[in-house]
Design a protein around this motif. Structure first.
Motif, mmCIF file in Angstrom:
data_model
loop_
_atom_site.group_PDB
_atom_site.id
_atom_site.type_symbol
_atom_site.label_atom_id
_atom_site.label_comp_id
_atom_site.label_asym_id
_atom_site.label_seq_id
_atom_site.Cartn_x
_atom_site.Cartn_y
_atom_site.Cartn_z
ATOM 1 N N GLN A 191 -1.290 -2.061 10.352
ATOM 2 C CA GLN A 191 -2.174 -2.683 11.332
ATOM 3 C C GLN A 191 -3.585 -2.842 10.768
ATOM 4 O O GLN A 191 -4.211 -3.902 10.893
ATOM 5 C CB GLN A 191 -2.202 -1.826 12.595
ATOM 6 N N LEU A 192 -4.107 -1.792 10.155
ATOM 7 C CA LEU A 192 -5.482 -1.819 9.646
ATOM 8 C C LEU A 192 -5.633 -2.735 8.443
ATOM 9 O O LEU A 192 -6.707 -3.312 8.222
ATOM 10 C CB LEU A 192 -5.929 -0.401 9.294
ATOM 11 N N LEU A 193 -4.559 -2.879 7.672
ATOM 12 C CA LEU A 193 -4.620 -3.716 6.476
ATOM 13 C C LEU A 193 -4.149 -5.142 6.731
ATOM 14 O O LEU A 193 -4.290 -6.008 5.862
ATOM 15 C CB LEU A 193 -3.768 -3.083 5.355
ATOM 16 N N GLY A 194 -3.556 -5.366 7.883
ATOM 17 C CA GLY A 194 -3.032 -6.690 8.183
ATOM 18 C C GLY A 194 -1.781 -7.030 7.410
ATOM 19 O O GLY A 194 -1.565 -8.184 7.028
ATOM 20 N N ALA A 238 0.840 -1.194 0.000
ATOM 21 C CA ALA A 238 0.000 0.000 0.000
ATOM 22 C C ALA A 238 0.870 1.236 0.000
ATOM 23 O O ALA A 238 2.070 1.188 0.304
ATOM 24 C CB ALA A 238 -0.918 -0.008 1.224
ATOM 25 N N ILE A 239 0.230 2.361 -0.308
ATOM 26 C CA ILE A 239 0.909 3.647 -0.227
ATOM 27 C C ILE A 239 -0.067 4.664 0.340
ATOM 28 O O ILE A 239 -1.242 4.689 -0.031
ATOM 29 C CB ILE A 239 1.455 4.082 -1.604
ATOM 30 N N VAL A 240 0.404 5.462 1.294
ATOM 31 C CA VAL A 240 -0.394 6.519 1.909
ATOM 32 C C VAL A 240 0.227 7.848 1.538
ATOM 33 O O VAL A 240 1.443 8.036 1.693
ATOM 34 C CB VAL A 240 -0.435 6.369 3.445
ATOM 35 N N LEU A 241 -0.583 8.768 1.044
ATOM 36 C CA LEU A 241 -0.090 10.066 0.596
ATOM 37 C C LEU A 241 -0.901 11.173 1.261
ATOM 38 O O LEU A 241 -2.133 11.081 1.361
ATOM 39 C CB LEU A 241 -0.206 10.216 -0.927
ATOM 40 N N ASN A 242 -0.210 12.217 1.699
ATOM 41 C CA ASN A 242 -0.939 13.375 2.218
ATOM 42 C C ASN A 242 -0.478 14.646 1.532
ATOM 43 O O ASN A 242 0.690 14.788 1.146
ATOM 44 C CB ASN A 242 -0.755 13.511 3.733
ATOM 45 N N GLY A 254 -9.239 6.769 5.371
ATOM 46 C CA GLY A 254 -9.071 6.352 3.985
ATOM 47 C C GLY A 254 -9.181 4.853 3.816
ATOM 48 O O GLY A 254 -9.823 4.360 2.880
ATOM 49 N N ILE A 255 -8.561 4.107 4.714
ATOM 50 C CA ILE A 255 -8.616 2.644 4.623
ATOM 51 C C ILE A 255 -10.051 2.152 4.818
ATOM 52 O O ILE A 255 -10.488 1.187 4.183
ATOM 53 C CB ILE A 255 -7.645 2.016 5.642
ATOM 54 N N ALA A 256 -10.811 2.836 5.662
ATOM 55 C CA ALA A 256 -12.206 2.459 5.876
ATOM 56 C C ALA A 256 -13.060 2.704 4.639
ATOM 57 O O ALA A 256 -14.114 2.075 4.469
ATOM 58 C CB ALA A 256 -12.779 3.229 7.062
#
Length: 385
Positions: A95-98, A66-70, A130-132
């Motif tokens: 953690q949220l994505l396992g 995954a990639i998280v961008l702000n 975002g993950i939700a």
């Protein structure tokens, strides 16, 4: 749908208050597989933002989940607090994505040198939110969330024989080469391995993002990431895949050029008959970074003398008294001397083409740049206010 056009990807773009406008400011892109292949190229600026330092290490195993961008904060020159923020963001996503935090890349864009507990809290909130909201239709929202001074999102998709590549990009200022330009995420459902992904990405960026030199200012946060899910089940010919990836990168680079801060001309500098590709790039870049030339184009002045003066500062092989220069199809200089009248050149259109014929070899290169305008100076004089 940009990054969610290929199979196997979900994305989201959410608003958590990092931008004063209230628009989306955190994006998440997740690779659902079955492959979790990743590759990335980064700014060569020695002053690197915390997300770059993290991602350079995380991508080394060729696995990206995954990639998280702000947007709304570069998280650069924010000390140990800033690196901890990046680390905690990856841990939260993992953690949220396992998945392992070490398989999550992080990108940030915005003002350098700012960051506090409120910033960290919003980034972590955006990651969770975002993950939700991840979905296969979330690519467009993600492309909006990474914008800063951009006036519009940049998206590109190509589809081939049963497989596809999608991409999104942000960038409007500090556009200069150094392996990558601003923030770009590219996805594919083709079956490729990490070595192929890395090789194809470096080849594509070399002739696209690395040839975009809008204002000569290299960012601290530049990153281009490629993720491959293999969800199509199709293994393309490598040359075909590399060509399609190059097309997506070239398209996104052109979109970045067209949205450069305050620009009124998009200038394509084509150098032909150079002794080597390196010489062609050096010559093209010398003109792209020449403020006198860029100011002349802003004023619709076909001042070809400034072109010759710029290329004369390079170490490229050529005779300055045997060079031809064309502007928007009119040869204004022939063998280092005047040719057609400057009055024959129409520089009113936004699209501007400069052709430099060095007359010494067979190599070519194209550099993309913009003019230097009052609006560019105004926007960047007030960026932090």
């Amino acid at each position: 749908m940009s990054v969610t056009a290929p199979l196997g990807f979900e994305a989201a773009g959410v608003a958590v208050g990092l931008k004063s406008s209230g628009s989306p400011d955190v994006a998440v892109v997740v690779n659902r597989g079955p492959l979790k292949v990743g590759a990335a190229v980064f700014t060569s600026n020695r002053a690197k933002a915390n997300p770059i330092i993290w991602s350079q290490q995380a991508v080394q195993d060729g696995v990206v989940e995954a990639i998280v961008l702000n947007s709304g904060g570069a998280n650069c020159f924010t000390g140990s607090f800033g690196f901890q923020t990046t680390h905690q963001t990856a841990e939260k996503a993992g953690q949220l994505l396992g998945v392992s935090a070490g398989d999550v890349l992080i990108c940030s864009t915005g003002l350098i040198g700012t960051g506090d507990e409120a910033f960290r809290g919003k980034v972590l909130e955006g990651t969770e939110k975002g993950i939700a909201q991840l979905s296969a239709d979330g690519g467009e929202a993600a492309s909006l969330a990474i914008m800063t001074t951009d006036s519009r999102p940049k998206r590109s998709v190509v589809t081939r024989n049963g497989w596809s590549i999608g991409g999104m990009a942000k960038g409007a200022g500090m556009l200069a080469p150094g392996l990558a330009t601003m923030l770009v995420v590219i996805t594919t459902d083709a079956v490729i391995d990490a070595g192929q992904a890395d090789a194809a990405l470096r080849d594509a960026t070399r002739v696209s993002f690395d040839r975009l030199d809008s204002d000569g200012c290299m960012s601290t946060n530049d990153q281009v990431t490629l993720m491959a899910s293999g969800a199509s089940g199709i293994t393309p010919d490598f040359a075909a895949f590399a060509g399609a990836l190059a097309d997506v990168c070239a398209d996104l680079a052109r979109q970045l050029q067209g949205d450069a801060e305050g620009a009124s001309h998009d200038i394509t500098i084509e150098v032909v008959h150079a002794a080597s590709e390196e010489d062609a790039v050096e010559v093209g870049r010398s003109v792209a970074r020449n403020n006198l030339f860029k100011a002349a184009i802003f004023g619709n002045d076909p001042n070809w003398g400034r072109v010759l003066a710029a290329i004369g500062t390079t170490a490229a092989e050529f005779d300055p008294y045997d060079v031809d220069v064309w502007m928007n199809g009119v040869r204004v200089c022939s063998q280092g001397g005047p040719d057609a009248s400057r009055d024959d050149v129409d520089l009113a259109p936004r699209a501007t083409h400069l052709l430099i014929d060095l007359r010494v070899g067979a190599a070519t290169a194209t550099i993309l740049t913009n003019d230097l305008t009052h609006d560019y100076v105004h926007e960047n004089s007030a960026y932090a206010t």
